[in-house]
Scaffold this active site. Structure first.
Site, mmCIF file in Angstrom:
data_model
loop_
_atom_site.group_PDB
_atom_site.id
_atom_site.type_symbol
_atom_site.label_atom_id
_atom_site.label_comp_id
_atom_site.label_asym_id
_atom_site.label_seq_id
_atom_site.Cartn_x
_atom_site.Cartn_y
_atom_site.Cartn_z
ATOM 1 N N GLN A 1 7.381 2.487 10.014
ATOM 2 C CA GLN A 1 6.985 1.085 10.171
ATOM 3 C C GLN A 1 8.126 0.426 10.936
ATOM 4 O O GLN A 1 9.175 0.144 10.360
ATOM 5 C CB GLN A 1 6.766 0.428 8.802
ATOM 6 N N GLN B 1 8.046 -2.496 13.085
ATOM 7 C CA GLN B 1 8.129 -3.956 13.156
ATOM 8 C C GLN B 1 8.801 -4.485 11.888
ATOM 9 O O GLN B 1 8.486 -3.993 10.802
ATOM 10 C CB GLN B 1 6.721 -4.560 13.261
ATOM 11 N N GLY C 1 -1.091 -4.398 5.259
ATOM 12 C CA GLY C 1 -2.524 -4.163 5.351
ATOM 13 C C GLY C 1 -2.797 -3.304 6.569
ATOM 14 O O GLY C 1 -3.478 -2.277 6.505
ATOM 15 N N GLY C 2 -2.240 -3.748 7.673
ATOM 16 C CA GLY C 2 -2.400 -2.997 8.906
ATOM 17 C C GLY C 2 -1.226 -3.216 9.826
ATOM 18 O O GLY C 2 -0.494 -4.192 9.686
ATOM 19 N N MET C 3 -1.031 -2.273 10.727
ATOM 20 C CA MET C 3 0.012 -2.390 11.742
ATOM 21 C C MET C 3 -0.588 -1.932 13.063
ATOM 22 O O MET C 3 -1.121 -0.815 13.158
ATOM 23 C CB MET C 3 1.234 -1.544 11.344
ATOM 24 N N ASN D 1 -0.106 -0.492 15.788
ATOM 25 C CA ASN D 1 0.502 0.494 16.679
ATOM 26 C C ASN D 1 -0.490 0.827 17.797
ATOM 27 O O ASN D 1 -1.644 1.129 17.517
ATOM 28 C CB ASN D 1 0.914 1.721 15.876
ATOM 29 N N HIS E 1 -8.439 -7.776 13.072
ATOM 30 C CA HIS E 1 -7.114 -8.348 13.304
ATOM 31 C C HIS E 1 -6.221 -7.377 14.090
ATOM 32 O O HIS E 1 -5.674 -7.736 15.140
ATOM 33 C CB HIS E 1 -6.477 -8.710 11.960
ATOM 34 N N GLU E 2 -6.108 -6.171 13.593
ATOM 35 C CA GLU E 2 -5.225 -5.217 14.273
ATOM 36 C C GLU E 2 -5.741 -4.884 15.672
ATOM 37 O O GLU E 2 -4.959 -4.716 16.612
ATOM 38 C CB GLU E 2 -5.048 -3.940 13.442
ATOM 39 N N ARG F 1 1.308 -2.279 -0.967
ATOM 40 C CA ARG F 1 1.071 -3.342 0.020
ATOM 41 C C ARG F 1 1.682 -4.650 -0.474
ATOM 42 O O ARG F 1 1.262 -5.208 -1.484
ATOM 43 C CB ARG F 1 -0.429 -3.492 0.243
ATOM 44 N N LYS G 1 1.657 -7.737 0.361
ATOM 45 C CA LYS G 1 0.833 -8.936 0.176
ATOM 46 C C LYS G 1 0.195 -8.981 -1.213
ATOM 47 O O LYS G 1 -0.016 -10.059 -1.764
ATOM 48 C CB LYS G 1 -0.248 -8.947 1.257
#
Ligand code: BES
Ligand code: ZN
Length: 599
Positions: free
Chosen positions: A136, A138, A265-267, A269, A292-293, A553, A555
C-alpha cells in the site's frame, strides 16, 4: 498540448526533481516470504539536462547496499543516506552522478519495518495454505519498498521482473499475467507514466476470472466465485465512465480482492484496483466503491494531485464522478442515497475537526505532518460538494464539458490547487459575471466548514427509512414496520437515524426483528455495533471480537474502537481486543490505533 506545470516543491519529499528527475524504472525484485523482505535492483533513467552531479531519492527503512552509474553494476558510485532519519519522511538518499549520467542502479533490500508491505501468514488468507504479500504505497510509503522520488508530482514509466515462490502469482499496477508461471517468474510493463504512490505489488495464491474483454477479477480461489458475481457490472461501469468523461486510457481494468486485513476499502492502483473483501455482500450493494476506484483512472491517475495538500483534487472529483457513474447505472434515487450518506459523513467529520479548523479547508497544509493523518473525509465530501454546487450553478451539460476537457488537457500531468483555480476561472467562471461570487470559490478552498449557498441534498428512498424510524419511535413494533426491499444504504441510514439512548430492550427488539448482530454486511455491522456497545448489549461481544480480529479496514475499525473506548470499562476492553487483533493489521492501521487505543 500545454506543457507540464513546473514541479512544485512537495513538503513530503526530499527529492529535487527540478534538478534531476527520474523518468523510467527497471525493477528486479525477489520476494522472500521466510525473511519477509524484498531484495531488489532498481535502475532509474534520469532527465538531467542541466548536468547536475547529484540525484536525490526518498528512502525509508531501506538497506541500500550499493549504487552504480548506468544500467549495470559495472561502475559503482558513492551514495549517502542523510543522518537525519525522520519517522515519517525517512531519509534523503543522495547518489553521486556525472553531468552526463543518464541512469543509476541501486542494489537494496527492504527491512521488516517496511510500512508499505503487509506479509500475511497462511492463516490470514481465505485458503489458509499459502502466504500473501501486498503493498500500500499511498500516500508516502512507496519509499519503504523502492528508493524513488516519492512525490505525486513526479511520473515515470516502469518495467519489473519479480521472482516469487513457484505456486504463487505476482501482480502489479501494470500489464498483468492471468495464469501461474511454473518457475515463479513474472514480468510487468507500465507504459503510461505514473507517480510513485501508484506503485503496487501483490503476491499470493490467486486465480483470475474474466468479466469482459478488458475487465476481470483476481482473488484467492475460495473467494473468486463470490467476487465474480459481485462485480458482474464492471464492464458497464467502465463504459458509463467513458461516456461521461472520455476514454479509459489504461487498457485493461481488473480488480484484485485482497484478504480482509487490507487497510482500505479500495486503492486505485492503475489497471488493477486493490479492494477489500468486505464489499462482497452477495447483493452488489457496496459496489459504489468500485465506481470510486475506477473513477480514479481519470481523477487522480490521469490528472494527479501535485502534493498531498491538493488531495481534494484527487478525491473530491472522484467522489463526484463515482456518484455520476452510479446514477447512470442505477438511477438518481440510488445515487441520492450515496450523496446523503456522504453528506452526513461530512457533517460528522466537520464536527470532529471543529468549526474553524484549517483541516476543513479543501486546500490543506500538511507540512510537518504525516499526510496520512491529514487525509480525511473533507477532501472527499467537501470536494464533491463543491462540484455539486457548481453543477447546480452552471448546469450539468456545462460542468460535464468542463470536467471532460480538464481530464483531456491535463492527462498524465499533475495539478495543484492554485493552477486548478486559474483553469476553472478561465474555462468557466469568468464567462459569466457574478458566477464566482455565487459559487464562493475562495470560501470552499481556503475557508473552514461548508460555504452558505451549498445546495441541500435529499433522498426519496431515505424518506421511507425516516418514516419507518418515526413509526417505530411512535410505538409500532419493529417487526411490524413497513420496509420495502432495503439495500445496505437504507439499513445504514436507519441505524444512523436511531436515537442515541436506546435501551437494552429496544436493542433486543431491533435485533430480533432485523438480525443485525448476525449480519454479514460490514457497513451494517459498523453502524450497529456502536449502538449495541453504548447500551451494553452483550450479544454483540462475540461477533464484534470476530470482526475486529478479521477485518483490517481502518474506516470500520475507527468507529468501532472509538465506541468501545467510550463504554465504562472500554479502555481495558479495547486494549485487550486490540492486542489480539493487532497482528492482523497493516501498518497504516496500527499507526492509527497504537495512538487511539494504545499498545
Ligand atoms: N486513494 C484512496 C485510498 C487512500 C487515500 C489511501 C489516502 C491512502 C491515503 C481510495 O481511492 C479511497 O478513497 N478509498 C476509500 C473508498 C472510497 C469509496 C471512499 C476507502 O478505502 O474507504
Ligand atoms: Zn479515492
Amino acid at each position: 498540448m500545454p506543457t507540464a506545470a513546473p514541479y512544485l516543491q512537495d513538503p513530503h519529499s526530499f527529492a529535487q526533481p527540478n534538478l534531476v528527475r527520474v523518468t523510467h524504472l527497471r525493477l528486479d525484485l525477489a520476494v522472500n516470504f521466510t525473511a519477509r523482505i524484498l531484495t531488489g535492483l532498481a535502475t532509474w533513467q534520469l532527465d538531467n539536462t542541466a548536468g547536475h552531479t547529484e540525484l536525490i531519492l526518498d528512502a525509508r527503512s531501506l538497506e541500500i547496499e550499493a549504487t552504480y552509474l548506468g544500467e549495470t553494476e559495472a561502475e559503482s558510485t558513492a551514495f549517502q543516506l542523510s543522518a537525519e532519519n525522520d519517522p515519517v519522511l525517512g531519509q534523503a538518499l543522495r547518489i553521486a552522478i556525472r553531468p552526463d549520467t543518464r541512469a543509476v542502479t541501486i542494489r537494496y533490500r527492504t527491512t521488516p519495518e517496511a510500512a508499505a508491505l503487509q506479509w500475511l501468514s497462511p492463516e490470514q488468507t481465505a485458503g489458509r495454505q499459502h502466504p500473501f504479500l501486498f503493498t500500500q504505497s499511498q500516500a508516502i510509503l512507496a519509499r519503504t519498498w523502492i528508493p524513488c522520488q516519492d512525490s505525486p508530482g513526479v511520473r515515470f514509466t516502469y518495467e519489473a521482473r519479480v521472482a516469487v515462490p513457484a505456486d504463487l502469482l505476482a501482480l502489479m499496477s501494470a500489464g498483468n499475467p492471468q495464469v501461474l508461471d511454473r518457475a515463479g517468474h513474472y514480468e510487468f510493463r507500465m507504459e503510461q507514466p505514473i507517480p510513485s504512490y501508484l506503485m503496487a505489488l501483490a503476491v499470493g495464491r490467486l486465480d483470475f476470472s474474466s468479466l469482459s474483454g478488458r475487465t476481470g477479477v483476481y482473488a484467492e480461489p475460495e473467494t473468486l466465485p463470490a467476487a465474480t458475481s459481485e462485480f458482474g457490472d464492471l464492464e458497464n461501469m467502465v463504459a458509463a465512465a467513458e461516456e461521461l468523461y472520455g476514454p479509459y486510457r489504461w487498457e485493461r481494468y481488473d480488480l484484485l480482492v485482497l484478504p480482509p486485513s487490507f487497510p482500505f476499502g479500495g486503492m486505485e492502483n492503475p489497471r488493477l484496483t486493490f479492494v477489500t473483501p468486505t464489499i462482497l455482500t452477495g447483493d452488489r450493494s457496496l459496489t459504489s466503491l468500485i465506481a470510486h476506484e475506477l473513477a480514479h483512472s481519470w481523477s487522480g491517475n490521469l490528472v494527479t494531485n501535485a502534493t498531498w495538500n491538493d488531495f481534494w483534487l484527487n478525491e473530491g472529483f472522484t467522489v463526484y464522478f463515482e456518484r455520476r457513474i452510479m446514477e447512470k447505472l442505477y438511477g438518481k434515487p440510488y445515487a441520492d442515497m450515496l450523496q446523503v450518506l456522504g453528506h452526513s459523513a461530512l457533517l460528522h467529520t466537520m464536527g470532529e475537526l471543529g468549526a474553524g479548523s484549517p483541516d476543513t479547508h479543501l486546500h490543506l497544509d500538511l507540512a510537518g505532518r504525516d499526510p496520512d493523518e491529514g487525509l480525511n473525509e473533507i477532501a472527499y465530501e467537501k470536494g464533491d460538494y463543491l462540484l455539486l454546487t457548481l453543477e447546480r450553478l452552471v448546469g450539468r451539460a456545462r460542468l460535464d464539458t468542463f470536467i471532460k476537457e480538464y481530464f483531456a488537457r491535463h492527462s498524465f500531468q499533475s495539478m495543484d490547487t492554485a493552477s486548478f483555480v486559474t483553469y476553472l476561472r478561465r474555462e468557466l467562471l469568468d464567462q459569466e459575471p457574478g458566477l464566482e461570487d455565487r459559487l464562493q470559490l475562495d470560501a470552499w478552498i481556503n475557508g473552514p466548514g461548508i460555504p452558505a449557498g451549498a445546495p441541500p441534498v435529499s433522498s426519496e428512498r431515505f424518506a421511507a427509512v425516516e418514516a419507518a424510524l418515526q413509526q417505530w419511535q411512535q410505538g409500532t413494533p419493529a417487526r411490524e414496520l413497513t420496509l420495502a426491499d432495503w439495500s445496505s444504504h437504507e439499513w445504514v441510514h436507519f441505524l444512523q437515524g436511531l436515537p442515541a439512548d436506546l435501551s437494552l430492550a429496544q436493542l433486543q427488539e431491533l435485533d430480533d426483528a432485523f438480525t443485525f448482530t448476525s449480519s454479514t454486511n460490514a457497513e451494517i455491522l459498523t453502524a450497529w455495533f456502536p449502538r449495541a456497545l453504548a447500551a451494553g448489549y452483550e450479544p454483540v461481544n462475540g461477533p464484534l471480537r470476530q470482526f475486529l480480529t478479521r477485518v483490517g479496514r481502518r474506516k470500520f475499525l475507527v468507529p468501532l474502537y472509538k465506541a468501545l473506548l467510550a463504554t465504562p470499562d472500554g479502555h481495558a476492553r479495547a486494549r485487550q481486543l486490540y492486542a489480539e487483533a493487532r497482528p492482523n493489521y497493516h501498518s497504516v492501521a496500527t499507526s492509527t490505533f497504537d495512538v487511539l487505543v494504545g499498545r
